[in-house]
Design a protein around this motif. Structure first.
Motif, PDB file in Angstrom:
ATOM      1  N   ASP A  93      48.462  44.349  41.057  1.00  0.00           N
ATOM      2  CA  ASP A  93      48.156  45.391  40.147  1.00  0.00           C
ATOM      3  C   ASP A  93      48.529  46.744  40.263  1.00  0.00           C
ATOM      4  O   ASP A  93      47.960  47.597  39.753  1.00  0.00           O
ATOM      5  CB  ASP A  93      46.431  45.141  40.078  1.00  0.00           C
ATOM      6  N   THR A  98      50.207  48.396  37.198  1.00  0.00           N
ATOM      7  CA  THR A  98      49.028  48.692  36.020  1.00  0.00           C
ATOM      8  C   THR A  98      48.125  49.866  36.606  1.00  0.00           C
ATOM      9  O   THR A  98      48.076  50.471  35.538  1.00  0.00           O
ATOM     10  CB  THR A  98      48.418  47.249  35.816  1.00  0.00           C
ATOM     11  N   ARG A  99      47.894  49.902  37.643  1.00  0.00           N
ATOM     12  CA  ARG A  99      46.987  50.772  38.008  1.00  0.00           C
ATOM     13  C   ARG A  99      47.483  52.373  37.989  1.00  0.00           C
ATOM     14  O   ARG A  99      46.895  53.010  37.512  1.00  0.00           O
ATOM     15  CB  ARG A  99      46.421  50.583  39.695  1.00  0.00           C
TER      16      ARG A  99
END
Length: 457
Positions: free
Chosen positions: A6, A9-10
C-alpha cells in the motif's frame, strides 16, 4: 506499522498535504548568512517542530550551539529491541536568492511550474525535509525502525555544528544514515551518491614594485606582478586543461555521468566554447582534481592606468578525490606554486582551509536495502554518481558513528537550479523520494531482523 503493497497508494494520498507544507516552509526566507534577519530562520525552525509533532514525533528538542542557527533534534524509539536505528538528515536554511531580477517569480513566493514548484531552497533542501515528514506520516509516526532526525539551520553558510557530532556521539548513535541533501542525476533516474570531493583553498600573491610605474618608461624591464601571477597560474593545467599538479589523485570513473549535451546545458556553456580537460566527465567532475581561480586582485579594466602593476593576488579553489587526504592535496598545490619563479620572481603562497571528501561503503545491508527501495520508488534501476560539492557535516557524523552506513539520496535532481535563480522541485521526484525512503526503512528493518535471527539460530 507495515504498509505492505500500500506504500504507493499511501504516498499519493499524502501528496496534497506535503505540497501544502512545502509551500509554507519555502515561503519563509530562512537565510542564515550574516546580514540577513535571524527571525525567519527561527520561524522555519518553529514550523518544523510543529510539523514533526503533528506527524506523531513526541521527542523533539532544540540544540543551540555558539554562533549558529538552532538544530532540530527529534527521536522516534525503535518498535522493539531488535530493530535498527536510522538517522535522517536535512537542513532548513537556504542560499540567498542572488539577483532577484533573474527570477521569473519572487524567490520566496512558491510558484507553480510544469510538474512542480519554484522557490529558493525548495530543492536544496526543504523538499528533502518534507520527504522525511512524508515518511513519518506514511507510517503514522510508527516506522519499523528507530529514527533520529537531525534538521540543521545553518548548513549553507557553515557553522559549529559541522564539528559537533564527534563531541556527542551518543546523540547521533545509529546503524545507518540517510543524508537527504542530494538527489538524482536527472529526473526519473534513481541515483545514489557514492562520493563527495574534498575542497581546499590557497592564496598566491606577487609583489614587485613599491608602487605603479609608467608603462612607457618602465615597461619591458620593470617586473610586472600581474604578468608573473598569470604565468604561474598557467602552469596549473596542461594543454588539454587537465590539472598538472603532481600527486593529485585521479581515478577512472565507473558510475553514471552526464552526457556532454546535458552538462553543457547545466553549466550554461556558450555555443562554440569547448569543455576543458580530457577523459570522461565523471573523472573531470568527481574522481579527479579541479583547480579554479575564484578571484583575482588586480587593476580593473575600466579604471586601468598605463602603469606596470606592482601587486597581484589570486585565490584558488581546489577540489580533490574523495579519498585523498585534504592536507596532502592542499600542500601539493602549495608546493607546486612555491617551486615556481615566473621571470625569476618569487611567489608568496598562503594555504587556506580544507574540507575532507567522503566515500561511503557500498557493500553493507543498508546499501542493499537502499537499492531495492530506490527501484521501488522510481521504478527503474538505480545509478551511481559522485558530487564535486562537499557536505562538511557528513564527515562529522561519520566520525561520531564510524560503523553506521551512510546513504546519500533525495528529491533533488541536477537540473533543479539549486543555488541558482529559478530553483524548482518536481512533484514526481518528491513522491518517488517519499516512497523510496519509506521502502528503505521497511527493507532495512527486515534485513536487520533476518540478520539478528540468523545470529541467534
Amino acid at each position: 506499522m507495515d504498509l505492505g503493497d500500500d506504500l504507493c497508494t499511501r504516498a499519493d494520498a499524502l501528496m496534497d498535504g506535503l505540497v501544502a507544507d512545502l509551500e509554507r516552509l519555502t515561503a519563509i526566507p530562512s537565510i542564515a548568512f550574516p546580514g540577513f534577519p535571524p527571525e525567519p530562520v527561527r520561524q522555519a525552525h518553529d514550523l518544523l517542530v510543529e510539523l514533526l509533532r503533528g506527524a506523531g514525533v513526541e521527542h523533539v528538542e532544540r540544540l543551540d550551539l555558539p554562533d549558529t542557527a538552532p538544530v532540530v533534534i527529534a527521536e522516534v524509539p525503535p518498535p522493539d529491541a531488535g530493530a535498527p536505528t536510522v538517522l535522517l538528515y536535512g537542513h532548513y536554511d537556504v542560499q540567498p536568492p542572488g539577483d532577484e531580477a533573474l527570477w521569473l517569480s519572487p524567490p520566496f513566493e512558491p510558484t507553480p511550474v510544469e510538474g512542480g514548484l519554484r522557490a529558493r531552497g525548495i530543492a536544496d533542501d526543504k523538499s528533502n525535509i518534507i520527504v522525511h515528514l512524508g515518511v513519518l506520516r506514511a507510517y503514522e509516526g510508527r516506522p519499523p525502525v528507530g529514527l533520529k532526525i537531525v534538521l540543521e539551520g545553518q548548513e549553507e553558510y557553515g557553522s559549529a555544528f559541522d564539528d559537533y557530532p564527534p563531541t556527542d556521539p551518543d546523540r547521533f548513535a545509529c546503524d545507518a544514515m540517510v543524508i537527504a541533501d542530494m538527489g538524482n542525476l536527472r529526473p526519473g533516474s534513481p541515483t545514489l551518491t557514492t562520493g563527495l570531493r574534498g575542497a581546499a583553498e590557497v592564496v598566491v600573491e606577487v609583489r614587485t614594485l613599491a608602487e605603479p610605474r609608467h608603462s612607457g618608461e618602465f615597461g619591458g624591464a620593470a617586473p610586472d606582478a600581474l604578468l608573473a601571477l598569470l604565468k604561474a597560474l598557467a602552469t596549473l593545467h596542461d594543454v588539454h586543461g587537465d590539472v598538472a599538479v603532481e600527486g593529485l589523485r585521479r581515478d577512472d570513473w565507473r558510475g553514471t555521468t552526464y552526457t556532454e549535451d546535458e552538462f553543457r546545458s547545466l553549466a550554461g556553456v556558450r555555443e562554440g566554447v569547448p569543455l576543458i580537460g580530457s577523459g570522461s566527465l565523471g573523472e573531470r567532475l568527481w574522481s579527479g582534481p579541479a583547480i579554479t581561480v575564484i578571484g583575482i586582485d588586480a587593476p580593473s579594466v575600466d579604471h586601468a592606468a598605463s602603469a606596470v602593476v606592482p601587486y597581484a593576488r589570486a585565490k584558488l579553489n581546489l577540489r580533490f578525490h574523495p579519498e585523498q587526504d585534504p592536507g596532502q592535496a592542499r600542500d601539493l598545490l602549495v608546493t607546486h606554486l612555491e617551486s615556481l619563479r615566473p621571470f625569476g620572481i618569487p611567489l608568496t603562497v598562503t594555504p587556506g582551509d580544507t574540507g575532507p571528501g567522503f566515500e561511503p561503503a557500498t557493500d553493507g545491508p543498508a546499501y542493499r536495502a537502499a537499492l531495492t527501495a530506490l527501484r521501488e520508488g522510481w521504478g527503474s534501476e538505480p545509478s551511481f554518481v559522485a558530487s564535486g560539492g562537499s557536505i562538511p557535516l557528513v564527515n562529522g557524523l561519520a566520525k561520531a558513528v564510524p560503523n553506521a552506513e551512510v546513504l546519500l539520496f533525495g528529491a533533488q535532481d541536477s537540473m533543479c537550479n539549486l543555488h541558482a535563480p529559478n530553483e524548482r522541485v518536481l512533484f514526481s521526484e518528491l513522491r518517488s523520494a517519499v516512497i523510496a525512503e519509506a521502502a528503505f526503512l521497511r527493507e532495512y528493518a527486515a534485513t536487520y531482523a533476518s540478520r539478528t535471527r540468523g545470529s541467534t539460530a
